[in-house]
Write a protein that holds these residues in place. Structure first.
Motif, PDB file in Angstrom:
ATOM      1  N   LYS A   1       0.682  -1.152   0.436  1.00 12.36           N
ATOM      2  CA  LYS A   1      -0.046  -0.046   0.073  1.00 12.36           C
ATOM      3  C   LYS A   1       0.841   0.998  -0.293  1.00 12.36           C
ATOM      4  N   CYS A   2       2.137   1.340   0.976  1.00 13.97           N
ATOM      5  CA  CYS A   2       2.743   2.357   1.058  1.00 13.97           C
ATOM      6  C   CYS A   2       3.522   2.979  -0.688  1.00 13.97           C
ATOM      7  N   ASN A   3       3.500   2.251  -1.386  1.00 12.77           N
ATOM      8  CA  ASN A   3       4.481   2.012  -2.507  1.00 12.77           C
ATOM      9  C   ASN A   3       2.600   2.725  -3.810  1.00 12.77           C
ATOM     10  N   GLU A   4       1.638   2.298  -3.250  1.00 15.87           N
ATOM     11  CA  GLU A   4       0.748   2.899  -4.535  1.00 15.87           C
ATOM     12  C   GLU A   4       0.568   4.211  -4.133  1.00 15.87           C
ATOM     13  N   LYS A   5       0.524   4.104  -2.506  1.00 19.57           N
ATOM     14  CA  LYS A   5       0.394   5.454  -2.642  1.00 19.57           C
ATOM     15  C   LYS A   5       2.107   6.545  -2.601  1.00 19.57           C
ATOM     16  N   PHE A   6       2.957   5.774  -2.956  1.00 13.73           N
ATOM     17  CA  PHE A   6       3.193   7.091  -2.930  1.00 13.73           C
ATOM     18  C   PHE A   6       3.668   7.157  -4.627  1.00 13.73           C
ATOM     19  N   LYS A   7       3.648   6.106  -5.004  1.00 11.72           N
ATOM     20  CA  LYS A   7       3.267   6.864  -7.322  1.00 11.72           C
ATOM     21  C   LYS A   7       2.276   7.340  -7.214  1.00 11.72           C
ATOM     22  N   ILE A   8       1.347   6.981  -6.406  1.00 16.69           N
ATOM     23  CA  ILE A   8       0.439   7.804  -7.231  1.00 16.69           C
ATOM     24  C   ILE A   8       0.415   9.899  -7.272  1.00 16.69           C
ATOM     25  N   LYS A   9       1.152   9.749  -5.944  1.00 15.82           N
ATOM     26  CA  LYS A   9       1.194  11.454  -5.156  1.00 15.82           C
ATOM     27  C   LYS A   9       2.365  12.188  -5.909  1.00 15.82           C
ATOM     28  N   THR A  10       3.656  11.234  -5.998  1.00 14.52           N
ATOM     29  CA  THR A  10       4.845  11.882  -6.050  1.00 14.52           C
ATOM     30  C   THR A  10       6.239  11.120  -7.089  1.00 14.52           C
TER      31      THR A  10
ATOM     32  N   PRO B   1       6.100  10.868 -10.406  1.00 15.30           N
ATOM     33  CA  PRO B   1       6.086  12.761 -11.367  1.00 15.30           C
ATOM     34  C   PRO B   1       7.090  13.305 -11.424  1.00 15.30           C
ATOM     35  N   TYR B   2       6.425  14.138 -10.325  1.00 20.62           N
ATOM     36  CA  TYR B   2       7.637  15.443  -9.919  1.00 20.62           C
ATOM     37  C   TYR B   2       8.595  14.694  -9.312  1.00 20.62           C
ATOM     38  N   MET B   3       8.974  13.722  -9.362  1.00 23.52           N
ATOM     39  CA  MET B   3      10.292  13.287  -8.364  1.00 23.52           C
ATOM     40  C   MET B   3      11.440  12.726  -9.779  1.00 23.52           C
ATOM     41  N   ILE B   4      10.591  12.233 -11.120  1.00 22.05           N
ATOM     42  CA  ILE B   4      11.082  11.837 -11.720  1.00 22.05           C
ATOM     43  C   ILE B   4      11.664  13.684 -12.739  1.00 22.05           C
ATOM     44  N   GLU B   5      10.055  14.644 -12.949  1.00 23.24           N
ATOM     45  CA  GLU B   5      10.960  15.724 -13.407  1.00 23.24           C
ATOM     46  C   GLU B   5      12.002  16.366 -12.769  1.00 23.24           C
ATOM     47  N   SER B   6      12.189  16.034 -11.155  1.00 22.94           N
ATOM     48  CA  SER B   6      12.848  17.298 -10.289  1.00 22.94           C
ATOM     49  C   SER B   6      14.714  16.131 -11.344  1.00 22.94           C
ATOM     50  N   VAL B   7      14.173  15.144 -11.324  1.00 25.07           N
ATOM     51  CA  VAL B   7      16.061  15.006 -11.261  1.00 25.07           C
ATOM     52  C   VAL B   7      16.358  14.675 -12.866  1.00 25.07           C
ATOM     53  N   GLN B   8      14.941  14.889 -13.533  1.00 28.21           N
ATOM     54  CA  GLN B   8      15.828  15.157 -14.663  1.00 28.21           C
ATOM     55  C   GLN B   8      16.515  16.911 -14.948  1.00 28.21           C
TER      56      GLN B   8
ATOM     57  N   GLN C   1      14.962  22.312  -3.601  1.00 26.82           N
ATOM     58  CA  GLN C   1      14.342  21.888  -4.833  1.00 26.82           C
ATOM     59  C   GLN C   1      15.769  20.909  -4.812  1.00 26.82           C
ATOM     60  N   ASN C   2      17.081  21.513  -4.687  1.00 25.39           N
ATOM     61  CA  ASN C   2      17.947  20.256  -4.701  1.00 25.39           C
ATOM     62  C   ASN C   2      18.679  19.410  -3.770  1.00 25.39           C
ATOM     63  N   VAL C   3      17.698  19.766  -2.227  1.00 20.88           N
ATOM     64  CA  VAL C   3      17.868  19.000  -1.770  1.00 20.88           C
ATOM     65  C   VAL C   3      17.158  17.659  -2.004  1.00 20.88           C
ATOM     66  N   PHE C   4      15.216  17.591  -2.237  1.00 23.23           N
ATOM     67  CA  PHE C   4      14.536  16.761  -3.002  1.00 23.23           C
ATOM     68  C   PHE C   4      14.994  15.951  -4.310  1.00 23.23           C
ATOM     69  N   SER C   5      16.231  16.978  -4.634  1.00 20.90           N
ATOM     70  CA  SER C   5      16.751  16.099  -6.406  1.00 20.90           C
ATOM     71  C   SER C   5      17.592  15.226  -6.131  1.00 20.90           C
ATOM     72  N   LEU C   6      18.248  15.230  -4.968  1.00 22.25           N
ATOM     73  CA  LEU C   6      19.368  14.458  -4.981  1.00 22.25           C
ATOM     74  C   LEU C   6      18.652  13.291  -4.096  1.00 22.25           C
ATOM     75  N   LEU C   7      18.020  13.585  -3.096  1.00 20.06           N
ATOM     76  CA  LEU C   7      17.126  12.092  -2.849  1.00 20.06           C
ATOM     77  C   LEU C   7      16.714  11.277  -3.526  1.00 20.06           C
ATOM     78  N   SER C   8      15.860  11.830  -4.653  1.00 23.52           N
ATOM     79  CA  SER C   8      15.379  11.487  -5.497  1.00 23.52           C
ATOM     80  C   SER C   8      16.238  10.687  -6.544  1.00 23.52           C
ATOM     81  N   LEU C   9      17.676  11.220  -6.650  1.00 19.18           N
ATOM     82  CA  LEU C   9      18.437   9.976  -7.160  1.00 19.18           C
ATOM     83  C   LEU C   9      18.978   9.009  -6.611  1.00 19.18           C
ATOM     84  N   MET C  10      18.765   9.063  -4.967  1.00 16.84           N
ATOM     85  CA  MET C  10      19.523   8.096  -4.141  1.00 16.84           C
ATOM     86  C   MET C  10      18.110   7.111  -4.161  1.00 16.84           C
ATOM     87  N   TYR C  11      17.218   7.287  -4.637  1.00 12.50           N
ATOM     88  CA  TYR C  11      16.155   6.590  -4.454  1.00 12.50           C
ATOM     89  C   TYR C  11      15.835   5.578  -6.484  1.00 12.50           C
ATOM     90  N   PHE C  12      16.411   6.366  -7.273  1.00 12.88           N
ATOM     91  CA  PHE C  12      16.429   5.774  -8.073  1.00 12.88           C
ATOM     92  C   PHE C  12      17.116   5.210  -8.202  1.00 12.88           C
TER      93      PHE C  12
END
Length: 347
Positions: A2-11, A13-20, A43-54
C-alpha cells in the motif's frame, strides 16, 4: 504494498521531473572538505534524495578520501525495519509535493568543521557550564543543537539493508540530512559535521528491528544537527578509553561539534556508549567539559529516558561543578585519575 501505491500516485512524476531538471542543469555540488560550507536549496535536496531513491548515485572515488559504502536505497524493499525506513522517505517525498510552499523555505547549510585551535585543556580557566538531565529523547527539544551519535562515515547504515540505531533514526525523521552521505568523506579525529535548517518529517516508535515510522506533516523545531563520531572501544585494548590519548581525542571531537554549531543549548545523551563500549560516566563528563569550553554560558541537556542510574549522575555533576569550577581543574583531575566509575573518585 500500500505504501508504494500511495507513493507512486502522489509523488513519482514530480520526482522524475526533478531528477531530469537536476541532470540538465548540472549543478556544481562540491565535496564537503574541512572547514567548508555547502548551501543547498530545498529543491536540490529533494532532487538529490530522488536520485538516491532511483539508484542513480554512485559511490565517490577520490584519491586520499574515503566515502560511505552505502549511497542509495536499494535495500529498503526488504522486510522488517527496512520497510519502515522506506515509509519515512515516502512521507518526505509526499509532504514536499502536497505542500509546495516547502520549496520556498530557506536553504539548508551543511558545514564540516575541523578543529584548528585546540584548547589548552589542562590550563583552561573557562567556567563549567550549566546542565540538566531529562527523561526524553535527544530530538524532543526545540531550538537547540541535537547530537548525532555518528559513525565515522556520516550516515552509518541509514542507506544499508540493516541497522536502525540512533544516527539512522535521526536521519530518517530528518531526511534532508541524508544527502550529506553523498559529499562527506570519513570524518577525522578533530572533525564534525553540522547541518542547519533541517525539518522533521516523521515521528517513530521502537529501535533497530522494532523501529516503526509514524508519518507527520513536516515541522520546524529549530534544530541543528551535530554529527560527532565517538571512538569504538569494542576493538581497543581494555581500559584504553581511560587513557589520556583517548580522553583528549573525545574532548577535541565533541568540542569541534559544539563550538562549530554555535548553539547555546545542546541536547545529547549516552554518546559512544552502547555497542561502542563507552563508559557512561566518563562520556558524560567529556561532553559537559567540551561544551563548557565552547559555551560556558549555555546549557547542555543529557537525555536518559527511563535510565535512573544515568539521571543520578546529575547530582554528582553538581558536586563536581562546586568542587572544580573550571574546565582546567576538572580535566587535570580526570587525566590524573582516569578509571571506571570516575565520578566515585571525583566527587
Amino acid at each position: 504494498m500500500k505504501c508504494n501505491e500511495k507513493f507512486k500516485i502522489k509523488t513519482l512524476p514530480y520526482m522524475i521531473e526533478s531528477v531530469q531538471l537536476l541532470l540538465q542543469s548540472k549543478p556544481q555540488i562540491q565535496l564537503l572538505l574541512s572547514n567548508t560550507t555547502l548551501t543547498l536549496s530545498r529543491q536540490n535536496v529533494f532532487s538529490l534524495l530522488s536520485l538516491m531513491y532511483f539508484e542513480l548515485t554512485i559511490q565517490q572515488s577520490v584519491q586520499n578520501f574515503k566515502f560511505p559504502q552505502y549511497f542509495n536505497f536499494s535495500t529498503y524493499y526488504m522486510q522488517g525495519s527496512q520497510l519502515e525506513k522506506l515509509k519515512c522517505l515516502i512521507n518526505y517525498f509526499n509532504q514536499c509535493v502536497e505542500y509546495p510552499e516547502y520549496f520556498n523555505l530557506p536553504d539548508i547549510v551543511y558545514k564540516r568543521v575541523q578543529l584548528i585551535d585546540i584548547p589548552n585543556w589542562i590550563n583552561s580557566q573557562i567556567p563549567l557550564s550549566g546542565f540538566k538531565f531529562e527523561k526524553q529523547k535527544n530530538e524532543d527539544h526545540l531550538n537547540c543543537g541535537i547530537v548525532d551519535f555518528s559513525d565515522r562515515f556520516f550516515g552509518g547504515k541509514v542507506a544499508a539493508g540493516r541497522g536502525c540505531a540512533q544516527e539512522e533514526v535521526l536521519l530518517l525523521i530528518n531526511p534532508e540530512a541524508i544527502i550529506a552521505t553523498l559529499f562527506t568523506s570519513q570524518l577525522g579525529d578533530k572533525e564534525s559535521l553540522i547541518i542547519q535548517g533541517i525539518l522533521q518529517f516523521n515521528e517513530y516508535r521502537g529501535y533497530e528491528d522494532s523501529f516503526t515510522c509514524i508519518p507527520i506533516k513536516y515541522i520546524n523545531k529549530g534544530q541543528t544537527l551535530i554529527a560527532i563520531d565517538a571512538l569504538y572501544f569494542a576493538t581497543k585494548p581494555q581500559g584504553y578509553q581511560f587513557t589520556q590519548e583517548a580522553i583528549l581525542r573525545e574532548l577535541n571531537k565533541s568540542y569541534s561539534g559544539f563550538k562549530g554549531s554555535q548553539q547555546q543549548v545542546i541536547s545529547t545523551g549516552k554518546w559512544g556508549c552502547g555497542i561502542y563500549g563507552g563508559d557512561k560516566q566518563l562520556k558524560t563528563l567529556i561532553q559537559w567539559i567540551s561544551f563548557s569550553q565552547a559555551c560556558p554560558d549555555g546549557n547542555i541537556i543529557f537525555n536518559g529516558l527511563d535510565d535512573k542510574a544515568y539521571h543520578d549522575l546529575g547530582k554528582r555533576l553538581e558536586l563536581c561543578k562546586k568542587r572544580y569550577q573550571t574546565v582546567g581543574n576538572i580535566v587535570k583531575e580526570i587525566l590524573n585519575s582516569s578509571q571506571k566509575n570516575i565520578l566515585d573518585k571525583l566527587c
